[in-house]
Every structure is written in C-alpha cells, then in structure tokens.
Scaffold this motif. Structure first.
Motif, short mmCIF file in Angstrom:
data_model
loop_
_atom_site.label_atom_id
_atom_site.label_comp_id
_atom_site.label_asym_id
_atom_site.label_seq_id
_atom_site.Cartn_x
_atom_site.Cartn_y
_atom_site.Cartn_z
N MET A 131 43.72 38.61 37.55
CA MET A 131 44.23 39.12 38.81
C MET A 131 45.48 39.95 38.53
N PRO A 132 45.73 41.01 39.32
CA PRO A 132 47.00 41.72 39.18
C PRO A 132 48.17 40.75 39.34
N VAL A 133 49.20 40.96 38.58
CA VAL A 133 50.34 40.04 38.59
C VAL A 133 51.15 40.19 39.86
N ASP A 134 51.38 41.41 40.31
CA ASP A 134 52.22 41.64 41.48
C ASP A 134 51.37 41.93 42.71
N ASP A 148 39.75 43.79 43.15
CA ASP A 148 40.55 44.03 41.93
C ASP A 148 40.86 42.75 41.17
N HIS A 149 40.18 41.66 41.49
CA HIS A 149 40.36 40.43 40.71
C HIS A 149 39.02 39.73 40.58
N TYR A 168 51.43 47.80 29.29
CA TYR A 168 50.95 46.60 29.99
C TYR A 168 50.10 47.04 31.17
N ILE A 169 48.98 46.36 31.40
CA ILE A 169 48.16 46.65 32.56
C ILE A 169 48.59 45.75 33.71
N SER A 170 48.05 46.02 34.88
CA SER A 170 48.48 45.28 36.06
C SER A 170 48.02 43.83 36.05
N HIS A 171 46.93 43.55 35.35
CA HIS A 171 46.32 42.22 35.40
C HIS A 171 46.96 41.22 34.43
N GLY A 172 46.96 39.98 34.86
CA GLY A 172 47.27 38.84 34.01
C GLY A 172 46.15 37.83 34.16
N HIS A 173 46.27 36.71 33.47
CA HIS A 173 45.21 35.70 33.59
C HIS A 173 45.77 34.31 33.41
N VAL A 174 45.11 33.35 34.04
CA VAL A 174 45.40 31.93 33.84
C VAL A 174 44.08 31.20 33.67
N GLU A 175 44.11 30.12 32.92
CA GLU A 175 42.92 29.30 32.74
C GLU A 175 42.91 28.21 33.80
N LEU A 176 41.75 27.98 34.39
CA LEU A 176 41.58 26.99 35.44
C LEU A 176 40.69 25.84 34.94
#
Length: 481
Positions: A237-240, A218-219, A188-196
């Motif tokens: 964006m990174p999750v943490d 970094d985002h 798993y990489i540090s990033h996640g995503h959400v749709e806006l």
C-alpha cells in the motif's frame, strides 16, 4: 588448472543468498572464499521480522543452481502454477503462469532459502565471518575493511572483491567515492509493505498451488501458501495518504484499519485476526529502486541487489541475482583459463560482467515497476483478461512467433533487455489488431490475422542495434546456454 587459477582468493561482502551461491560456485572452482556479513548467524536464518515475503524462483533463477541444491529448495518450497485474483464481489479469476508443467513459481520462505544456501557454502569450505560491517574498500587491492561485533577492525584482501551486500550496499558507496565514476540513482516508490497473520484454517483453505491476490486500486493483498499449511500474507500500500484515502500513515485510528479491511477484503478480513495491530503498530518496510552502472571497478564487482535493486512486483529479484552469479562465474572461468596474469584476467572478467548485465538489470527493474500498475489495477479489469486470453491463444497457435511477456521473463534465459524489445514489437501488433477487431467478439479474426501483420510490421520497422555475441556460454542474441 592454469597458473592464473591457482589459489585465487575471493572476498565477498555479504552472506545473503547471492553471496552464498557465489561462495558455493567459487569453491567448486577451487577459489579460497571468505564472506563477511554484518548480521549475526542467528538473525540471518531466523523467520524474519514480519516485514518480508517469500522469494519466488522461476526457471531463470533455478537454472543457475546445481540439481542437488535445486532439489533441496523444492523440498521446502511451494510450487505455484497460477495466480488467483480475488475480486471485490468475492468471485475469483484464475491466471496460469504458463503453458507447460515446468512453467511455475517456487515460493520459498526467505529464511529457509538462506539456511540452505549458507549450510551449502559452509560445507563447500567457505569461511564466513558474522558481525562484520564493511566500512572501507580499495578496489585496486581487492581489499575491504570491516568493524567487528566487538568493536575491532578486520582487513580482508583477495584477488577479487565481490559486493553482495544488498540494496543499501556499503561496498557500492565505497567504490563510487573512490574513483569508480559509477552512475547511481536511487528512488523510493510510494508503496510500502507489512506482513499480516492469516488464520491457519483460512490459509489451508486457499488453493495451495496458486499465488493469491486481492487487487484494490493502488493497493493489494498477497498470500503465498507454504508447505506447512500457513500462508505468507503481505499488504502492499502507498505509505502516505492520497486524496483523503486511508493509507499506512493516514488511518485516523486503530478502528479504521479493521473497517478498511472489512470493506476492501470482505472474503478474507475475518481470517486476519491481528490486522489492526499489524498495520497500525508496524512501521511499513519501504521499497526502492537502485540503478547503477557500471557494476565493476578495478578488481571489485557488484552482484545482485547491490548492483540493481528492484521492486518485487515481477518476482525476479532473486532470479536476476542468481543469473548474475552464474554469468560472473562463467566469465571468471573463461578469463582465468586464457590469461596467465591472474589480476588482469579478473579485471577483464568483471568488465565483461558489466557489459553483459547492466542493460538486462535496467530492463527488469523497469518491468518490475510497470507490473505494479498491473497488479494494482489492470489485473482486475475485464479487458485485461480478454487480452491475456488472446495472448495465450496466439502462443498456442503460433509458438514460434508469439510468446507472452511473463513467460519470456520467467521461463526462458533470454536476456531481459531483449525480452523487452521483443515484447514491445508483439504488443504493438496486437494493439493494431485490437483496434481493428473487437476482442470480445472477433478473437478468431485477430488470431488469424496476426502472422501477416507481424511480418508487415517487422519488415517496415527500423533495424535495432546489433547485439554483441558476448562470452562463451552466453548469448546476447538469444538464450543463455
């Protein structure tokens, strides 16, 4: 039709875009095809769960489609010819994707792509079973066992078993534990995503033939215009949290979300009316890389994300997967035409598939990870743009000697691993020239000196490994025909 080709039966696990494309092509070849999909038909073709983004087809992937199918996708997709980078000071930078009119992306909403391909697969005569979750498999028998939506058990046996069940592939797991001796690595990489949600007026105000990016360290924010005037807008964006900075799981409160967007994206923040809830309340979708080798075992084979899950930052996931489907079908054609032993021909075809596709799959996964850094940071850098300008001029001046990395990846059929080797050589030459000359003031000197230095570097470089010619219809030393 050879005896080996008669009544070949394919069992496909997963009825996503790649499974459907395979079903279409195998039916064209007279195969009996059944697909088993764990989701319901309605879920598969719905607009999504606000955790998605559009799929971007390039020449590499669209070339695997028949003209009529390609035309259907162009009717629902949006052609993107360049990307526009929106900087913090509200100024834009424009970066064309290529140098020709056909150097563009086709941005297609995932649900629209799924609907079209599923309809085509059904029209071609493929049988699709929804609500079937794979729970076991036998590669030697080309057999899979499914639990149905009502709690029953279904067993499907064919001549070839094909895994198109995505990043969390059950078939991959079943093969690996049953003697396949696959090397599997998941990260798993540090990033996640959400749709806006972007306001319709703001979405229509964006240049419609461009991918829009707002890189912020970094985002970054990404907006893909759609044919209906909306824009699929995604925050990566990174999750943490990191060093006290605000991240998905580190915002101190709902109000901090709005403040973050007003500070980081001042030119678009007002057009994201629901951003506080969408970021604060949503669980971000996680991103991972899955590397697997080989892709086959006995009469079973993994195709697409089930074989090589990559992060989306090069936009090549669907393109690589469609290319997989094309290569596999070509290999089945060749081996079934030459061998009267149907099962022997299938074993040989899937073994060749691994031989041809593992290295390219590894290469594009690496490139996709590397492109995350470019999207986050370099794309907003002056020297980055100077370098890209030099690369564009070099290609215009010496089209046979220099082609930008992105163009090789997206707009040729050159295998991804060969693209990487070629790009590393070109980058080394340009690095040497940029050390000797100032790219800001001596671009003409850099361009003039490039051919001679490239020849010198090529003549002193140690020879690379020889590439095998591969099957008819493909070339490991050049482009797919």
């Amino acid at each position: 039709m050879s005896e080996a080709r008669r009544r070949v039966r394919a069992v496909i696990v997963g009825a996503g875009p790649v499974g459907c494309l395979l079903a279409i092509e195998l039916r064209r070849r007279g195969f009996e095809v059944e697909m088993h999909e764990k989701q319901s038909a309605g879920t598969m073709t719905s607009a999504g769960t606000a955790r998605s983004f559009n799929l971007t087809l390039t020449h590499r992937g669209s070339s695997a489609l028949r003209p009529a199918l390609r035309a259907q996708l162009y009717e629902v997709g949006q052609v993107l010819r360049q990307r526009t980078v929106h900087h913090r000071d509200r100024t834009p930078t424009h970066q064309p994707y290529g140098v020709r009119d056909d150097h563009h992306l086709l941005s297609v909403p995932r649900a629209a792509l799924q609907r079209i391909l599923l309809a085509q697969a059904l029209a071609a005569g493929a049988v699709v079973h929804f609500g079937h979750s794979c729970v076991a498999a036998d590669a030697h028998r080309a057999e899979a066992v499914f639990v149905t939506g009502d709690g029953g058990v279904c067993r499907a046996t064919g001549d070839i078993l094909i895994g198109c069940d995505g990043a969390n592939s059950t078939l991959r797991h079943e093969l690996s534990k049953s003697g396949a001796r696959m090397r599997i690595h998941q990260e798993y990489i540090s990033h996640g995503h959400v749709e806006l949600t972007m306001e319709p007026d703001a979405a229509r105000a964006l240049s419609q033939d461009r991918m829009h990016l707002w890189p912020r360290g970094d985002h970054f924010l990404q907006a893909q215009p759609n044919r209906d005037g909306t824009a699929t807008t995604t925050l990566f964006m990174p999750v943490d949290s990191r060093a006290g900075e605000l991240r998905f799981r580190a915002f101190p409160g709902r109000d901090a979300v709005r403040g973050h967007f007003e500070r980081e994206y001042p030119d678009i923040a007002d057009a994201l009316p629901r951003v506080t809830g969408e970021v604060w309340d949503a669980r971000p979708a996680l991103l991972k890389v899955v590397r697997c080798a080989p892709y086959h075992y006995a009469r079973a084979v993994l195709v697409g994300d089930s074989a090589h899950t990559m992060v989306p930052f090069y936009g090549q996931g669907i393109n690589c997967s469609f290319e997989d489907a094309e290569v596999l079908c070509g290999l089945l054609d060749r081996h079934l035409a030459a061998d009267t032993d149907r099962h022997g021909a299938i074993r040989a075809a899937v073994a060749d598939f691994s031989e041809l596709r593992v290295e390219p799959g590894q290469a594009i996964a690496d490139l996709s990870m590397a492109n995350l850094e470019e999207l986050n940071t370099h794309i907003d850098d002056e020297l980055f743009h100077l370098r890209k300008g030099l690369e564009a001029r070099l290609h215009q001046r010496y089209p046979r000697d220099f082609t930008q990395l992105y163009q090789l990846v997206a707009f040729t059929r050159t295998p991804y691993d060969e693209v990487v080797r070629r790009s590393e050589r070109d980058r080394h030459v340009l690095d040497l020239l940029c050390e000797k000359y100032d790219p800001r003031t001596q671009a003409d000197e850099i361009i003039a000196c490039y051919p001679d230095l490239a020849r010198d570097v090529e003549s002193t470089a140690s020879p690379g490994p020889m590439l095998s010619p591969g099957p008819a219809g493909t070339s490991r030393s050049g482009e797919l025909s």
